[in-house]
Design a protein around this motif. Sequence first.
Motif, PDB file in Angstrom:
ATOM      1  N   GLU A   1     -18.955 -28.259  -8.634  1.00  0.00           N
ATOM      2  CA  GLU A   1     -19.758 -27.028  -8.505  1.00  0.00           C
ATOM      3  C   GLU A   1     -20.943 -27.018  -9.464  1.00  0.00           C
ATOM      4  O   GLU A   1     -22.039 -26.618  -9.084  1.00  0.00           O
ATOM      5  CB  GLU A   1     -18.896 -25.778  -8.706  1.00  0.00           C
ATOM      6  CG  GLU A   1     -17.799 -25.587  -7.671  1.00  0.00           C
ATOM      7  CD  GLU A   1     -18.285 -25.600  -6.221  1.00  0.00           C
ATOM      8  OE1 GLU A   1     -19.417 -25.142  -5.947  1.00  0.00           O
ATOM      9  OE2 GLU A   1     -17.531 -26.082  -5.358  1.00  0.00           O
TER      10      GLU A   1
ATOM     11  N   TYR B   1     -14.223 -13.648  -5.151  1.00  0.00           N
ATOM     12  CA  TYR B   1     -14.362 -14.889  -4.380  1.00  0.00           C
ATOM     13  C   TYR B   1     -14.090 -14.613  -2.896  1.00  0.00           C
ATOM     14  O   TYR B   1     -14.853 -14.999  -2.023  1.00  0.00           O
ATOM     15  CB  TYR B   1     -13.376 -15.934  -4.921  1.00  0.00           C
ATOM     16  CG  TYR B   1     -13.476 -17.282  -4.262  1.00  0.00           C
ATOM     17  CD1 TYR B   1     -14.255 -18.293  -4.812  1.00  0.00           C
ATOM     18  CD2 TYR B   1     -12.777 -17.561  -3.082  1.00  0.00           C
ATOM     19  CE1 TYR B   1     -14.349 -19.540  -4.212  1.00  0.00           C
ATOM     20  CE2 TYR B   1     -12.869 -18.801  -2.473  1.00  0.00           C
ATOM     21  CZ  TYR B   1     -13.644 -19.794  -3.041  1.00  0.00           C
ATOM     22  OH  TYR B   1     -13.736 -21.027  -2.438  1.00  0.00           O
TER      23      TYR B   1
ATOM     24  N   GLN C   1     -16.863 -12.545  -1.281  1.00  0.00           N
ATOM     25  CA  GLN C   1     -18.060 -13.348  -1.044  1.00  0.00           C
ATOM     26  C   GLN C   1     -17.814 -14.368   0.081  1.00  0.00           C
ATOM     27  O   GLN C   1     -18.674 -14.601   0.919  1.00  0.00           O
ATOM     28  CB  GLN C   1     -18.463 -14.051  -2.343  1.00  0.00           C
ATOM     29  CG  GLN C   1     -19.675 -14.956  -2.238  1.00  0.00           C
ATOM     30  CD  GLN C   1     -20.987 -14.186  -2.044  1.00  0.00           C
ATOM     31  OE1 GLN C   1     -21.062 -13.000  -2.344  1.00  0.00           O
ATOM     32  NE2 GLN C   1     -21.999 -14.864  -1.544  1.00  0.00           N
ATOM     33  N   LEU C   2     -16.612 -14.943   0.087  1.00  0.00           N
ATOM     34  CA  LEU C   2     -16.251 -15.909   1.124  1.00  0.00           C
ATOM     35  C   LEU C   2     -16.274 -15.240   2.496  1.00  0.00           C
ATOM     36  O   LEU C   2     -16.780 -15.776   3.467  1.00  0.00           O
ATOM     37  CB  LEU C   2     -14.845 -16.472   0.834  1.00  0.00           C
ATOM     38  CG  LEU C   2     -14.259 -17.467   1.842  1.00  0.00           C
ATOM     39  CD1 LEU C   2     -15.053 -18.759   1.845  1.00  0.00           C
ATOM     40  CD2 LEU C   2     -12.801 -17.772   1.501  1.00  0.00           C
TER      41      LEU C   2
ATOM     42  N   GLY D   1     -20.163 -13.099   2.556  1.00  0.00           N
ATOM     43  CA  GLY D   1     -21.394 -13.771   2.157  1.00  0.00           C
ATOM     44  C   GLY D   1     -21.926 -14.691   3.243  1.00  0.00           C
ATOM     45  O   GLY D   1     -21.180 -15.169   4.088  1.00  0.00           O
TER      46      GLY D   1
ATOM     47  N   ASN E   1     -25.406 -23.514   0.635  1.00  0.00           N
ATOM     48  CA  ASN E   1     -25.009 -22.794  -0.567  1.00  0.00           C
ATOM     49  C   ASN E   1     -24.306 -21.494  -0.194  1.00  0.00           C
ATOM     50  O   ASN E   1     -24.876 -20.664   0.492  1.00  0.00           O
ATOM     51  CB  ASN E   1     -26.280 -22.495  -1.365  1.00  0.00           C
ATOM     52  CG  ASN E   1     -26.052 -22.709  -2.832  1.00  0.00           C
ATOM     53  OD1 ASN E   1     -24.947 -22.472  -3.321  1.00  0.00           O
ATOM     54  ND2 ASN E   1     -27.077 -23.155  -3.531  1.00  0.00           N
ATOM     55  N   ALA E   2     -23.091 -21.323  -0.666  1.00  0.00           N
ATOM     56  CA  ALA E   2     -22.312 -20.171  -0.223  1.00  0.00           C
ATOM     57  C   ALA E   2     -22.252 -19.044  -1.247  1.00  0.00           C
ATOM     58  O   ALA E   2     -21.598 -18.033  -1.032  1.00  0.00           O
ATOM     59  CB  ALA E   2     -20.905 -20.618   0.154  1.00  0.00           C
TER      60      ALA E   2
ATOM     61  N   LEU F   1     -20.773 -19.106  -4.069  1.00  0.00           N
ATOM     62  CA  LEU F   1     -19.425 -19.058  -4.632  1.00  0.00           C
ATOM     63  C   LEU F   1     -19.262 -19.914  -5.877  1.00  0.00           C
ATOM     64  O   LEU F   1     -18.240 -19.827  -6.566  1.00  0.00           O
ATOM     65  CB  LEU F   1     -18.421 -19.556  -3.574  1.00  0.00           C
ATOM     66  CG  LEU F   1     -18.195 -18.690  -2.342  1.00  0.00           C
ATOM     67  CD1 LEU F   1     -17.536 -19.506  -1.232  1.00  0.00           C
ATOM     68  CD2 LEU F   1     -17.328 -17.493  -2.692  1.00  0.00           C
ATOM     69  N   GLY F   2     -20.262 -20.748  -6.159  1.00  0.00           N
ATOM     70  CA  GLY F   2     -20.139 -21.761  -7.214  1.00  0.00           C
ATOM     71  C   GLY F   2     -19.706 -21.234  -8.570  1.00  0.00           C
ATOM     72  O   GLY F   2     -18.713 -21.708  -9.128  1.00  0.00           O
TER      73      GLY F   2
ATOM     74  N   GLU G   1     -16.196 -19.812  -8.585  1.00  0.00           N
ATOM     75  CA  GLU G   1     -15.208 -20.893  -8.536  1.00  0.00           C
ATOM     76  C   GLU G   1     -15.055 -21.542  -9.916  1.00  0.00           C
ATOM     77  O   GLU G   1     -13.933 -21.792 -10.369  1.00  0.00           O
ATOM     78  CB  GLU G   1     -15.652 -21.941  -7.494  1.00  0.00           C
ATOM     79  CG  GLU G   1     -14.807 -23.206  -7.430  1.00  0.00           C
ATOM     80  CD  GLU G   1     -13.449 -23.024  -6.786  1.00  0.00           C
ATOM     81  OE1 GLU G   1     -13.136 -21.901  -6.357  1.00  0.00           O
ATOM     82  OE2 GLU G   1     -12.694 -24.021  -6.730  1.00  0.00           O
TER      83      GLU G   1
END
Lengths: 185, 127
Positions: free
Chosen positions: A62, A133, A136-137, A140, A147-148, A150-151, A154
């Motif tokens: 990440e 998370y 956003q998952l 998002g 690019n999600a 989430l980096g 995570e």
Amino acid sequence: MNADNNLYQLYQSIELENVILSYKGEFTSELLTALIHILEAKMEELGTDFRVRKRVFNVIIECFQNLYHHIDFYDFRNEKLEVRKPALIIVKYKDGDFIVNTGNYVMTKDVPKLEKRLSFINTLNKNELRELYLEQLNKGKISSQGNAGLGLIEIARKTKEKLIYNFVKKDSKISFFSLKVVVGN
Amino acid sequence: MQEIKLEGSPKTPSVHFDPETGVLELKGRSIPENALDFFHPLNEWLEEYKNNPKKETVVELRLEYFNTSSSKCILDFLRKLEKINGNNTDVKVNWYYEKDDEDMLEAGEDYKAIVDLSFSFVEVDEI
């Protein structure tokens, strides 16, 4: 002779700091595979528990991809800037913990937003991070670059401590961003 | 309809989607910078498969680790399966995780909480 002495000092400080991997330069797609390969071998040697191993990989992946995407973005927007911005990654091993440090330039105008995001993430406990998370998952959008968003969440989920970060303003255009993440049992 | 059979690479899992058996398997690590490129053909395949699916569709997810870009794509893939489920096929997801790998088990539970599909969690010694 001076050059040799400097190298010896550098060698000693790398040894003292328990650095097991360091790289400074341009981040390319192939580099990640190479770094993981080297780390896998080191962790094998150290007899690292596979869960810690996976967490370290997750964090490195990440961090790396944040840097990779950032560099793409930077070049795209700043074609005319004379300096290409390389990044730095240093992995240390101390008392069973892996300490992942990354350093890279960011645009000064983006610092407040990034700083706000990091400090918000640091206020959350593990359960709240999981909820964020999931949210956003679930809601998002993924960018065309893959690019999600989430980096950082995570990374925070995998770290033992809070995210440790710092910004050094170089000038009105660019600042140096350093991030430290500790992974262990 | 053609099967998809891809070897794994350092950044992408091996894939075997077989329209004859209805078994769809992803195995290994999934860490490409842009997972959209990798997952796009898999989603396209599902679009075709749904027209003539097997009575039972078994999704075998044997992932060693994956990045957040893949994480979003896996969700989109599962969402597509969610839509197919009940239309001439029953979709079952088998989520594999290595013994004591709570992180991977938790990741599977996260998906189970989001999508309405039947999940089984399978503990194995090695992925």
